[in-house]
Structures are given as C-alpha cells and as structure tokens.
Write an enzyme that holds these catalytic residues in place. Structure first.
Site, PDB file in Angstrom:
ATOM      1  N   ASP A   1     -11.368  10.463  -4.108  1.00 48.82           N
ATOM      2  CA  ASP A   1     -12.625  11.208  -4.031  1.00 48.82           C
ATOM      3  C   ASP A   1     -12.613  12.401  -4.985  1.00 48.82           C
ATOM      4  OD1 ASP A   1     -10.655  12.484  -2.508  1.00 48.82           O
ATOM      5  OD2 ASP A   1     -12.147  13.490  -1.246  1.00 48.82           O
TER       6      ASP A   1
ATOM      7  N   GLU B   1       4.607   4.863   4.318  1.00 49.16           N
ATOM      8  CA  GLU B   1       3.997   6.140   4.677  1.00 49.16           C
ATOM      9  C   GLU B   1       5.086   7.177   4.918  1.00 49.16           C
ATOM     10  OE1 GLU B   1       2.052   9.267   5.493  1.00 49.16           O
ATOM     11  OE2 GLU B   1       0.867   7.490   4.948  1.00 49.16           O
TER      12      GLU B   1
ATOM     13  N   LYS C   1      -3.613  22.611  -7.218  1.00 44.10           N
ATOM     14  CA  LYS C   1      -3.140  23.687  -8.076  1.00 44.10           C
ATOM     15  C   LYS C   1      -2.426  23.127  -9.306  1.00 44.10           C
ATOM     16  CE  LYS C   1      -2.693  27.022  -4.297  1.00 44.10           C
ATOM     17  NZ  LYS C   1      -1.790  27.928  -3.547  1.00 44.10           N
TER      18      LYS C   1
ATOM     19  N   GLU D   1       0.850  -1.188   0.000  1.00 44.85           N
ATOM     20  CA  GLU D   1       0.000   0.000   0.000  1.00 44.85           C
ATOM     21  C   GLU D   1       0.887   1.240   0.000  1.00 44.85           C
ATOM     22  OE1 GLU D   1      -3.695   2.130   2.402  1.00 44.85           O
ATOM     23  OE2 GLU D   1      -2.334   0.800   3.486  1.00 44.85           O
TER      24      GLU D   1
ATOM     25  N   GLU E   1     -11.759   6.894   3.334  1.00 43.57           N
ATOM     26  CA  GLU E   1     -13.001   6.421   2.723  1.00 43.57           C
ATOM     27  C   GLU E   1     -14.155   6.553   3.705  1.00 43.57           C
ATOM     28  OE1 GLU E   1     -15.400   2.600   0.966  1.00 43.57           O
ATOM     29  OE2 GLU E   1     -13.651   2.279   2.228  1.00 43.57           O
TER      30      GLU E   1
ATOM     31  N   ASP F   1      -2.882  12.444  -2.315  1.00 42.69           N
ATOM     32  CA  ASP F   1      -3.013  13.901  -2.329  1.00 42.69           C
ATOM     33  C   ASP F   1      -3.292  14.361  -3.755  1.00 42.69           C
ATOM     34  OD1 ASP F   1      -2.622  16.699  -2.214  1.00 42.69           O
ATOM     35  OD2 ASP F   1      -1.239  16.482  -0.541  1.00 42.69           O
TER      36      ASP F   1
END
Length: 213
Positions: free
Chosen positions: A155, A69, A123, A44, A195, A119
């Site tokens: 999303d 991460e 812009k 992941e 989510e 992310d």
C-alpha cells in the site's frame, strides 16, 4: 490502522501437521516430510494471521503452500487456520524467512513466492531493513523454477516504485505484469487481512507480478 488482538488459540487444536520452526525444517530439503502430497510449492514471506494460506490452499489443492512468519503468535494462528480447515497442503513456519530461503530452500524448487504488504520501514536510515532488497530478490530468483512467479503487493507507492526500479536494474525477472483488483464477494474475500483493511479504508493497493524466464 491498528491490529486487532488475536483470539486465544484453542488448546485442543492439533498443530503438529501444520506448524514448524525454521530450525525444524527438513535438512536436506524434503517437502514430502511437510505435506501429504508431492506437488508444486508456493511460499509466502510474512504470512501474518494466515488468510492467504487458508484461502490459497483451499482454492488450489493441487499446490502446496508454506508461509513463514517472524512473529510466533501469528505463525501459530496461521497454523490453527490450516488445521481447522484440514489443509494437508498448507504449513506455517515460525522464524527468520531470509534465513529459511538462504539455508533451507534449494535452487529451482518453488512455483511462486508471495510477498504481501511488507513493512515499509519509512525512515531513510531504516530502509536497508526492507525485505525486498537485492540479496533476497536474488534468492527468490535462485529458488524459483523456470516460469515461476513473484507476487508483490503493497500500500506504499514509494516502496512499490523503488522495488520495481531495483528489479528492472539488477534482478533477472521479467515484468512487471499488472494485477487487476478483484471485487470482494464476501468479508474475507481478500488476499490478506491487510489488503482487507486497506481496501475497506478506500486506500490504494499497488500490485505487480514478475516471471523467471
């Protein structure tokens, strides 16, 4: 939707079996140094607080799961979730995931790659920072086994559409395969915390799956 503050980690939790930095990963690559069993590996990219790692490692014990991460406090939190659940098939890694793919993971070694709610870098001048760029997508193809899968959720419809267009034009993956939304059976029955927040706010989630042939 703001992030909730992370709870303070219990210093009594032993993270040694569930946490590494990118620099501490085995070189040459050897998953046997990270997991109790040698079995198919899924990665992941951007594991956040580790809900996916915790859930997937529990429901799919026949696979190993590694989450990378870039924020240390989140990687530690994910590792603590795995440790509390005694997940010998789960590992949280702190550091640059792009570097990890580029320098550590060999070709044809992953059963799946998961990228959830990256992310969007809204812009225009920042869009080159998006994680799902051509270079990383080609690294995903390189590291996937034949019939390995890329799972991508977001999303942000514009990000979703742009990524699907990029894959269709330049990346050797078959798809997209539509992914149905599953009703949540309990409060944490979501793939990631993001989510959960998105769906509880009645906002859409765009999902796609791709296959390496």
């Amino acid at each position: 939707m703001g992030r909730r503050a992370l709870k303070k980690l219990d210093p009594k939790i032993d993270l040694s079996g569930h946490f590494r930095t990118v620099e501490e990963l085995p070189a040459p690559w050897n998953p046997a140094e990270l997991f109790a069993k040698e079995q198919p590996l899924e990665v992941e990219m951007g594991s956040g607080k580790g809900l996916f790692l915790q859930t997937a490692s529990g429901v799919c014990p026949e696979h190993n799961f590694l989450g990378v991460e870039v924020r240390q406090k989140y990687a530690l939190h994910a590792a603590a979730r795995l440790a509390r659940g005694s997940r010998t098939n789960g590992m949280a890694v702190y550091g640059d995931g792009l570097r990890m793919f580029r320098e550590c993971i060999p070709s044809a070694s992953l059963a799946a790659v998961h990228v959830y709610f990256p992310d969007p870098w809204w812009k225009t001048r920042h869009r080159k920072r998006r994680i799902l760029n051509e270079a990383f997508l080609n690294d995903i193809v390189r590291t996937l086994l034949p019939d390995g899968r890329l799972h991508f959720w977001t999303d942000v419809q514009r990000y979703f559409d742009a990524t699907l267009e990029l894959i269709a034009e330049k990346i050797a993956l078959e798809g997209p395969v539509d992914v149905n939304e599953k009703p949540a059976e309990h409060d944490l029955d979501y793939r990631t915390h993001f989510e959960r927040r998105t769906r509880l706010n009645d906002e859409p989630v765009y999902r796609a799956e791709f296959v390496k042939r």
